[in-house]
Design a protein around this motif. Structure first.
Motif, PDB file in Angstrom:
ATOM      1  N   ARG A  81       0.834  -1.212   0.000  1.00 22.84           N
ATOM      2  CA  ARG A  81       0.000   0.000   0.000  1.00 22.84           C
ATOM      3  C   ARG A  81       0.867   1.261   0.000  1.00 22.84           C
ATOM      4  O   ARG A  81       0.581   2.223  -0.716  1.00 22.84           O
ATOM      5  CB  ARG A  81      -0.942   0.005   1.203  1.00 22.84           C
ATOM      6  CG  ARG A  81      -2.123  -0.930   1.061  1.00 22.84           C
ATOM      7  CD  ARG A  81      -3.177  -0.708   2.153  1.00 22.84           C
ATOM      8  NE  ARG A  81      -2.652  -0.765   3.506  1.00 22.84           N
ATOM      9  CZ  ARG A  81      -2.539  -1.878   4.241  1.00 22.84           C
ATOM     10  NH1 ARG A  81      -2.905  -3.046   3.726  1.00 22.84           N
ATOM     11  NH2 ARG A  81      -2.069  -1.826   5.469  1.00 22.84           N
ATOM     12  N   SER A  82       1.919   1.259   0.793  1.00 20.48           N
ATOM     13  CA  SER A  82       2.812   2.414   0.866  1.00 20.48           C
ATOM     14  C   SER A  82       3.494   2.660  -0.480  1.00 20.48           C
ATOM     15  O   SER A  82       3.564   3.797  -0.959  1.00 20.48           O
ATOM     16  CB  SER A  82       3.854   2.192   1.961  1.00 20.48           C
ATOM     17  OG  SER A  82       4.789   3.238   1.985  1.00 20.48           O
ATOM     18  N   LEU A  83       4.014   1.612  -1.102  1.00 23.09           N
ATOM     19  CA  LEU A  83       4.678   1.753  -2.400  1.00 23.09           C
ATOM     20  C   LEU A  83       3.699   2.194  -3.480  1.00 23.09           C
ATOM     21  O   LEU A  83       4.038   3.008  -4.346  1.00 23.09           O
ATOM     22  CB  LEU A  83       5.348   0.438  -2.805  1.00 23.09           C
ATOM     23  CG  LEU A  83       6.583   0.040  -1.998  1.00 23.09           C
ATOM     24  CD1 LEU A  83       6.997  -1.386  -2.338  1.00 23.09           C
ATOM     25  CD2 LEU A  83       7.724   1.006  -2.235  1.00 23.09           C
ATOM     26  N   THR A  84       2.477   1.679  -3.422  1.00 25.50           N
ATOM     27  CA  THR A  84       1.454   2.066  -4.398  1.00 25.50           C
ATOM     28  C   THR A  84       1.112   3.540  -4.266  1.00 25.50           C
ATOM     29  O   THR A  84       1.021   4.269  -5.265  1.00 25.50           O
ATOM     30  CB  THR A  84       0.192   1.199  -4.218  1.00 25.50           C
ATOM     31  OG1 THR A  84       0.560  -0.172  -4.406  1.00 25.50           O
ATOM     32  CG2 THR A  84      -0.889   1.581  -5.216  1.00 25.50           C
ATOM     33  N   LEU A  91       3.713   9.570 -10.178  1.00 23.90           N
ATOM     34  CA  LEU A  91       3.068   9.681 -11.491  1.00 23.90           C
ATOM     35  C   LEU A  91       2.362  11.023 -11.650  1.00 23.90           C
ATOM     36  O   LEU A  91       2.429  11.649 -12.711  1.00 23.90           O
ATOM     37  CB  LEU A  91       2.073   8.534 -11.693  1.00 23.90           C
ATOM     38  CG  LEU A  91       2.681   7.192 -12.055  1.00 23.90           C
ATOM     39  CD1 LEU A  91       1.612   6.100 -12.033  1.00 23.90           C
ATOM     40  CD2 LEU A  91       3.344   7.253 -13.415  1.00 23.90           C
ATOM     41  N   ALA A  92       1.685  11.477 -10.592  1.00 30.22           N
ATOM     42  CA  ALA A  92       1.007  12.776 -10.650  1.00 30.22           C
ATOM     43  C   ALA A  92       2.027  13.898 -10.821  1.00 30.22           C
ATOM     44  O   ALA A  92       1.824  14.815 -11.626  1.00 30.22           O
ATOM     45  CB  ALA A  92       0.177  12.993  -9.388  1.00 30.22           C
ATOM     46  N   ALA A  95       3.308  14.007 -14.343  1.00 27.82           N
ATOM     47  CA  ALA A  95       2.301  14.572 -15.256  1.00 27.82           C
ATOM     48  C   ALA A  95       2.321  16.092 -15.192  1.00 27.82           C
ATOM     49  O   ALA A  95       2.220  16.770 -16.229  1.00 27.82           O
ATOM     50  CB  ALA A  95       0.908  14.039 -14.907  1.00 27.82           C
ATOM     51  N   HIS A  96       2.447  16.653 -13.992  1.00 27.35           N
ATOM     52  CA  HIS A  96       2.536  18.110 -13.848  1.00 27.35           C
ATOM     53  C   HIS A  96       3.798  18.646 -14.517  1.00 27.35           C
ATOM     54  O   HIS A  96       3.762  19.680 -15.191  1.00 27.35           O
ATOM     55  CB  HIS A  96       2.525  18.523 -12.374  1.00 27.35           C
ATOM     56  CG  HIS A  96       1.223  18.273 -11.696  1.00 27.35           C
ATOM     57  ND1 HIS A  96       0.039  18.869 -12.078  1.00 27.35           N
ATOM     58  CD2 HIS A  96       0.913  17.477 -10.642  1.00 27.35           C
ATOM     59  CE1 HIS A  96      -0.934  18.452 -11.296  1.00 27.35           C
ATOM     60  NE2 HIS A  96      -0.437  17.603 -10.419  1.00 27.35           N
ATOM     61  N   LEU A  97       4.907  17.959 -14.320  1.00 30.04           N
ATOM     62  CA  LEU A  97       6.162  18.388 -14.934  1.00 30.04           C
ATOM     63  C   LEU A  97       6.072  18.341 -16.455  1.00 30.04           C
ATOM     64  O   LEU A  97       6.546  19.252 -17.142  1.00 30.04           O
ATOM     65  CB  LEU A  97       7.322  17.522 -14.439  1.00 30.04           C
ATOM     66  CG  LEU A  97       8.698  17.862 -14.989  1.00 30.04           C
ATOM     67  CD1 LEU A  97       9.070  19.318 -14.693  1.00 30.04           C
ATOM     68  CD2 LEU A  97       9.736  16.917 -14.421  1.00 30.04           C
ATOM     69  N   LYS A  98       5.424  17.323 -16.968  1.00 31.06           N
ATOM     70  CA  LYS A  98       5.270  17.206 -18.421  1.00 31.06           C
ATOM     71  C   LYS A  98       4.531  18.406 -18.997  1.00 31.06           C
ATOM     72  O   LYS A  98       4.834  18.881 -20.093  1.00 31.06           O
ATOM     73  CB  LYS A  98       4.518  15.921 -18.754  1.00 31.06           C
ATOM     74  CG  LYS A  98       4.418  15.638 -20.225  1.00 31.06           C
ATOM     75  CD  LYS A  98       3.746  14.303 -20.476  1.00 31.06           C
ATOM     76  CE  LYS A  98       3.689  14.033 -21.966  1.00 31.06           C
ATOM     77  NZ  LYS A  98       3.102  12.726 -22.247  1.00 31.06           N
ATOM     78  N   LEU A  99       3.587  18.957 -18.242  1.00 26.65           N
ATOM     79  CA  LEU A  99       2.795  20.100 -18.703  1.00 26.65           C
ATOM     80  C   LEU A  99       3.446  21.460 -18.418  1.00 26.65           C
ATOM     81  O   LEU A  99       2.933  22.487 -18.846  1.00 26.65           O
ATOM     82  CB  LEU A  99       1.405  20.062 -18.058  1.00 26.65           C
ATOM     83  CG  LEU A  99       0.549  18.845 -18.415  1.00 26.65           C
ATOM     84  CD1 LEU A  99      -0.723  18.843 -17.587  1.00 26.65           C
ATOM     85  CD2 LEU A  99       0.253  18.812 -19.903  1.00 26.65           C
TER      86      LEU A  99
END
Length: 112
Positions: A81-84, A91-92, A95-99
């Protein structure tokens, strides 16, 4: 009865596993580094590889912190659960960095 496949370990993986396999309490990575003389990045990589090879190496960030072998499904599930959660946050962030706009971000800063 199906025979389980042999788990082949590198020298580093074997050294890291030998430090943690018989411990009841977790051990922190810095202590693993001291005991094995393996650099921290390589210790972390060995831990990742051990997990990928099916060895239930878990980490705890609360209570008795550190690395150990899971002995119960609950210990394993808590680490999963912690790793997930951690991977979802990464990942979030990616995604922000990509934008991110390389050209205009400086002009759009406003301190509130």
């Amino acid at each position: 009865m199906k025979t389980k496949k042999t788990i082949e370990l590198t020298h580093d993986e074997d050294k890291v596993l030998s430090v943690i396999r018989h411990r009841e309490e977790p051990i922190n990575v810095k202590d693993i580094v001291k005991l094995t003389n393996i650099p921290q990045r390589q210790v972390m990589r060995a831990i990742e590889c051990l997990r990928c090879k099916g060895i239930p190496v878990v980490a705890s960030r609360t209570g008795a912190t550190g690395i150990k072998i899971a002995r119960t499904e609950e210990e394993k599930d808590k680490c999963v659960r912690s790793l997930t959660s951690q991977s979802a946050k990464l990942l979030a962030t990616s995604a922000h960095l990509k934008l991110a706009d390389l050209e205009t971000w400086k002009e759009r800063i406003k301190v509130v």
